[in-house]
Scaffold this active site. Structure first.
Site, short mmCIF file in Angstrom:
data_model
loop_
_atom_site.label_atom_id
_atom_site.label_comp_id
_atom_site.label_asym_id
_atom_site.label_seq_id
_atom_site.Cartn_x
_atom_site.Cartn_y
_atom_site.Cartn_z
N HIS A 94 -27.28 -2.22 0.43
CA HIS A 94 -26.66 -3.31 -0.32
C HIS A 94 -25.14 -3.23 -0.33
CE1 HIS A 94 -26.18 -6.50 -3.18
NE2 HIS A 94 -25.60 -5.72 -4.06
N CYS A 95 -24.57 -2.07 -0.03
CA CYS A 95 -23.12 -1.89 -0.24
C CYS A 95 -22.29 -1.95 1.04
CB CYS A 95 -22.86 -0.56 -0.94
SG CYS A 95 -23.42 -0.52 -2.65
#
Length: 354
Positions: free
Chosen positions: A192-193
Site C-alpha cells: 500500500h505504501c
C-alpha cells in the site's frame, strides 16, 4: 461502526487508507470521512493522531480546520499530532514495539501527549518539531526505497542488454562495507505504501512549483517492470518456438511480497493481466492467497504439485515465498521465468532470469 463511542475516548488514532486516483493525485476521501466522524464527537482534552501516510501539510491544512469547525481550538481545547505507521509485514526481527515511532504534534503539548501515548506501546518515540516534518519523514522513507528500487530495476534492464548478470553484480557490490546498500530488481513495486507514497510527494511538490523529476522517473521505471517481465516470458517461450498466445502460464505467488497474503498493488496482478491480454491461459499457486478477482477475472489457487503435473508451458516466479519447493520446480517445469532470483542456486537452460 458506532461512532458515538468516540466521545468516551481520551485518544483517537486515525489509520485509514490513502490511495491514489487514476490521475495519480491523492484520494483523501477516507481521511475526510474519518475526521468528519471524529469532529461530530470531539470534546475538550482529547488527542487526535493521524497515522495515514499522506502529503506534507495534511494534518495542519486539512484535519485541523475540519476539527476546529466545532469551535474547539487545537493546542488549547484538544491536541493534534501526526505519527506515521511503520511496519514490515513478515519481518520477525522488527515488531511494532521494536520500531521507533516518529511523532510530530501541532504544538509541544500535542507532541508530548502523543509521545506519552505511543511510548506505552513502543520502545522508543522520536519527537520532531511539527506535523509537517513527521509527514515528510514518512514520505522520505518510502521514496528512498522507490527511487533505489527504480535505479536497480533500470540497471537490470541495462545488464540484460549488455548480457551481464545483474544479480552477480549486486552481490559483488554489496561486499563494500560502507557507502552501499543493496536493493534488488523485481517484477515491480507492491504494497500500500511504496508504489503510492512518492506520488503524494511529487503531487505536493508541484503545488509549490517544484517538479520532482527524479521521483517520478523512478515511479515510471517501476511501473513498467510487469510489462518487462511479460516480455521476458515471451522471449523464454520464443526460445522453445512457442507464442504467448495460447500458452499455459502458471504463476508462483501473487502477494506483493514473500510470506504474506497482502495483494495490494501487487505487480503479479499486472503481470497476469498483461499475459491474459496477450492470449495466455493463466493459473497460479499461492498458499497465502486462496482466491482473488482482478479486472473482471476470478482466480482460485491450485497446488504446485497439481500445477506442475499439468505441464504448463512456462512457470513464472513473481513472489518468492519460502514455502515453495523450488527444487521440485526446477526438476519438473519445462520452462521457468524467475523474476525474483529465487533460483539463484540452480542452473539450467530452461531457467530464464529477469
Amino acid at each position: 461502526t458506532d461512532m458515538s463511542g468516540l466521545a468516551e475516548m481520551n485518544c483517537i488514532d486515525i489509520a485509514v487508507p490513502t490511495p491514489l486516483r487514476k490521475s495519480k493525485d491523492p484520494d483523501m476521501s477516507y481521511v475526510v470521512q474519518a475526521v468528519e466522524a471524529v469532529r461530530t464527537h470531539l470534546r475538550k482534552g482529547q488527542l487526535v493522531s493521524l497515522e495515514s501516510t499522506t502529503y506534507p501539510g495534511t494534518t495542519d491544512e486539512l484535519v485541523k480546520p475540519m476539527l476546529e469547525e466545532t469551535g474547539l481550538k487545537a493546542g488549547e481545547d484538544f491536541y493534534l499530532a501526526f505519527s506515521p505507521e511503520r511496519v514490515d509485514p513478515a519481518n520477525p526481527q522488527y515488531l511494532t514495539k521494536d520500531i521507533p515511532k516518529v511523532v510530530g504534534g501541532f504544538d509541544k503539548a500535542s507532541t508530548d501527549i502523543a509521545c506519552a501515548l505511543y511510548g506505552a506501546v513502543v520502545t522508543k518515540t522520536v519527537p520532531v518539531s511539527s506535523t509537517v516534518v513527521a509527514e515528510m519523514a514518512k514520505l522520505l522513507e518510502n521514496t528512498f526505497r522507490s527511487v533505489n528500487i527504480g535505479m536497480v530495476n533500470e540497471l537490470a534492464l541495462m545488464c540484460h542488454r549488455m548480457k551481464i548478470d545483474v544479480w552477480e553484480v549486486i552481490d559483488a557490490a554489496r561486499t563494500k562495507p560502507f557507502g552501499f546498500m543493496p536493493f534488488y530488481p523485481g517484477p515491480g513495486l507492491g504494497g500500500h505504501c511504496i508504489p503510492i507514497d512518492p506520488f503524494y510527494l511529487s503531487w505536493k511538490a508541484r503545488q509549490s512549483g517544484f517538479e520532482a523529476r527524479f521521483i517520478e522517473l523512478a515511479g515510471q521505471v517501476n511501473s513498467s517492470m510487469p510489462e518487462w517481465v511479460v516480455t521476458r516470458i515471451a522471449d523464454a517461450l520464443n526460445s522453445v518456438k512457442k507464442a504467448v498466445n495460447g500458452s499455459r502460464v502458471h504463476v508462483y505467488g501473487v502477494a506483493y511480497k514473500k510470506n504474506v497474503g497482502d495483494m495490494r498493488e501487487s505487480p503479479a496482478l499486472d503481470v497476469i493481466e498483461h499475459l491474459i491480454r496477450r492470449g495466455a491461459v493463466v493459473t497460479y499457486s499461492d498458499p497465502f492467497v486462496p482466491s482473488f478477482r482482478s479486472d473482471g477475472h476470478a482466480f482460485t489457487a491450485i497446488g504446485t504439485a497439481e500445477a506442475l503435473a499439468a505441464m504448463p508451458d512456462c512457470v513464472v516466479i513473481t513472489t518468492d515465498h519460502d514455502v515453495f519447493d523450488y527444487k521440485e520446480l526446477v526438476e519438473k517445469a519445462p520452462l521457468i521465468m524467475d523474476a525474483r532470483n529465487a533460483l539463484r542456486s540452480f542452473t539450467g537452460q530452461h531457467i530464464h532470469r529477469l
